[in-house]
Structure formats: structure tokens, C-alpha cells
Design a protein around this motif. Structure first.
Motif, short mmCIF file in Angstrom:
data_model
loop_
_atom_site.label_atom_id
_atom_site.label_comp_id
_atom_site.label_asym_id
_atom_site.label_seq_id
_atom_site.Cartn_x
_atom_site.Cartn_y
_atom_site.Cartn_z
N THR A 179 30.20 -35.04 2.85
CA THR A 179 30.22 -33.61 2.40
C THR A 179 28.58 -33.72 1.48
O THR A 179 28.25 -34.70 1.13
CB THR A 179 30.96 -33.34 1.29
N ASP A 180 27.86 -32.40 1.51
CA ASP A 180 26.61 -32.37 0.90
C ASP A 180 26.83 -32.15 -0.71
O ASP A 180 25.84 -32.04 -1.44
CB ASP A 180 26.05 -31.41 1.46
N GLU A 181 28.26 -31.88 -1.28
CA GLU A 181 28.41 -31.80 -2.38
C GLU A 181 28.00 -32.66 -3.55
O GLU A 181 28.14 -34.07 -2.98
CB GLU A 181 29.76 -31.53 -2.68
N PRO A 182 27.40 -32.63 -4.55
CA PRO A 182 26.77 -33.70 -5.33
C PRO A 182 27.94 -34.71 -5.81
O PRO A 182 29.12 -34.11 -6.18
CB PRO A 182 26.28 -32.93 -6.51
N THR A 183 27.74 -35.79 -6.04
CA THR A 183 28.69 -36.92 -6.53
C THR A 183 29.31 -36.25 -7.74
O THR A 183 30.49 -36.77 -7.65
CB THR A 183 28.11 -38.28 -6.43
N PRO A 184 28.68 -36.04 -8.75
CA PRO A 184 29.50 -35.31 -9.96
C PRO A 184 30.51 -34.40 -9.67
O PRO A 184 31.51 -34.33 -10.43
CB PRO A 184 28.29 -35.02 -10.94
N GLU A 185 30.17 -33.67 -8.84
CA GLU A 185 30.96 -32.38 -8.54
C GLU A 185 32.33 -32.96 -7.48
O GLU A 185 33.45 -32.45 -7.83
CB GLU A 185 30.58 -31.49 -7.57
N ARG A 186 31.96 -34.04 -6.58
CA ARG A 186 33.19 -34.66 -6.00
C ARG A 186 34.08 -35.33 -6.98
O ARG A 186 35.34 -35.39 -6.93
CB ARG A 186 32.35 -35.61 -5.12
N ALA A 187 33.48 -36.01 -8.08
CA ALA A 187 34.21 -36.53 -8.95
C ALA A 187 35.24 -35.59 -9.99
O ALA A 187 36.26 -35.95 -10.19
CB ALA A 187 33.33 -37.60 -10.10
N ARG A 188 34.56 -34.47 -10.03
CA ARG A 188 35.14 -33.46 -10.86
C ARG A 188 36.34 -33.00 -10.21
O ARG A 188 37.48 -32.83 -10.64
CB ARG A 188 34.24 -32.25 -11.22
N ARG A 189 36.15 -32.65 -8.76
CA ARG A 189 37.12 -32.20 -7.75
C ARG A 189 38.22 -33.34 -7.73
O ARG A 189 39.48 -32.75 -7.81
CB ARG A 189 36.70 -31.87 -6.43
N ALA A 190 37.76 -34.34 -7.70
CA ALA A 190 38.91 -35.42 -7.36
C ALA A 190 39.72 -35.74 -8.67
O ALA A 190 40.99 -35.94 -8.61
CB ALA A 190 38.20 -36.93 -6.91
N ALA A 191 39.18 -35.69 -9.80
CA ALA A 191 40.05 -35.68 -11.24
C ALA A 191 40.77 -34.49 -11.28
O ALA A 191 41.93 -34.67 -11.70
CB ALA A 191 38.82 -35.67 -12.29
N ARG A 192 40.22 -33.22 -10.68
CA ARG A 192 41.39 -32.20 -10.90
C ARG A 192 42.52 -32.31 -10.11
O ARG A 192 43.57 -31.94 -10.32
CB ARG A 192 40.55 -30.89 -10.76
#
Length: 199
Positions: A179-192
Motif C-alpha cells: 500500500t502507499d499508505e505511510p507506515t505510521p498510518e499503517r501502524a495506527r490502523r493495525a493497532a486499532r
């Protein structure tokens, strides 16, 4: 004389301890705690290898000061993200994970250094206080979500965020991006997702 050798460090750097800690953060990011070298930090700042020991007791005392600075930098970034996330503790904890991943990916200093077993013996008050302040930003929303299981949830969220951060810093997540989503956003989504999946 103001420019003489005895005053060289202060004359050029003003607050030498702070300049050393800043350079220590850079060196820690480059070499990790195992390869951390006070002599290399002194070289970066442009002072003698003995200069840091006029302000810090030894290597571990200096490393503790660097780790405390890292904890405070992390706490500022995580605190701002938590505040901006609004009242829902699930959003706040997920935001903490994203902010943590962003800072650790950039600086390569996280809980692994701040709570390093090797530094516990130093018993540095500033590091302990900075670490507690940072941890509270995770534990407070985790407590609202999970009650007595707050520490376990915090552990899971931090491990997830730290994994994203370090794999991103090492290039693993950027080689073949799903995905082109930035890594911090991926971490946020995974945490959620982890938080929402709790029973």
C-alpha cells in the motif's frame, strides 16, 4: 583567552552537555546501543574524548541522558497525537501507536533503549521520570479500554508499533509496498484493529 583550548568546547557549543546529548541521539540512531561510542559522539561535537566525562559519570550515565531525551521527544509527539485523537480511548491508543512508529522510524530509539535492562542499574532519575511519562500516554487509554489487562494491551500495541517502525527504518516495508499508505498510518490502523479485536 576566549578561544584557548580550555574554553574551546563551551565557546563553540554554548551548552555542551545538551550538544553532546543531541549528538548522542544521532549516534545512537546510527549505531544502536551496542555500538554506542562516547568517543564518536565527542568527535561529532568537536571536543576531546574526555570532555563528555566532565558532565556525565560514565558511558552508561551518558547513554541514560540520551535515552531520557529520546523519551521526552517521543512523549511530545505521542502526547500531541493522543490529544488530537479526541475522547475515544481506542482512537487515542491507536494514535499513540502511529506517532510512536513515526518517531522511532526516524530516530531509531524507542522503548527498547528507554527501558533497556542495561540502563536500569544506572538508576537515572530523569530517565525513569521520562519513561514513566511516555508509558502513561499508552497506559491511560489502555486502562479505559481493558481495565486490569491494560498492561498486556499496552505491551501488544507497543510491540506492534515498534515492529512497524523498525521494519520501516530497515527498508523492509518500502521494498515491495502492499500500500502507499505511510507506515505510521499503517501502524495506527493495525493497532486499532488489535484494540477492536480484544475480548
Amino acid at each position: 583567552m576566549p578561544g584557548g583550548p580550555r574554553q574551546r568546547g563551551r565557546y563553540h557549543h554554548g551548552d555542551l552537555p545538551s550538544a553532546l546529548v543531541d549528538a548522542g541521539l544521532e549516534q545512537l540512531a546510527a549505531a544502536g546501543s551496542a555500538g554506542f561510542s562516547v568517543a564518536e559522539v565527542a568527535r561529532r561535537v568537536g571536543v576531546s574524548t574526555a570532555a563528555p566525562y566532565r558532565h556525565f559519570t560514565d558511558r552508561d550515565g551518558f547513554l541514560a541522558a540520551v535515552a531520557a531525551r529520546a523519551a521526552r521527544l517521543l512523549a511530545v509527539a505521542v502526547g500531541e497525537a493522543v490529544e488530537a485523537a479526541g475522547p475515544d480511548p481506542r482512537d487515542r491508543l491507536a494514535a499513540a501507536a502511529g506517532a510512536y512508529a513515526a518517531v522511532v522510524a526516524e530516530r531509531r530509539v524507542g522503548f527498547d533503549v528507554i527501558f533497556s535492562p542495561a540502563l536500569r542499574a544506572v538508576r537515572d532519575r530523569e530517565l525513569a521520570e521520562a519513561g514513566r511519562g511516555l508509558m502513561a500516554l499508552f497506559l491511560d487509554p489502555a486502562g479505559e479500554i481493558a481495565g486490569e489487562a491494560a498492561l498486556r494491551l499496552t505491551e501488544q500495541v507497543v510491540v506492534l508499533a515498534h515492529g512497524y517502525a523498525t521494519l520501516d527504518a530497515d527498508g523492509f516495508l518500502t521494498t515491495d509496498r502492499v500500500t502507499d499508505e505511510p507506515t505510521p498510518e499503517r501502524a495506527r490502523r493495525a493497532a486499532r484493529a488489535l484494540i477492536d479485536g480484544m475480548r
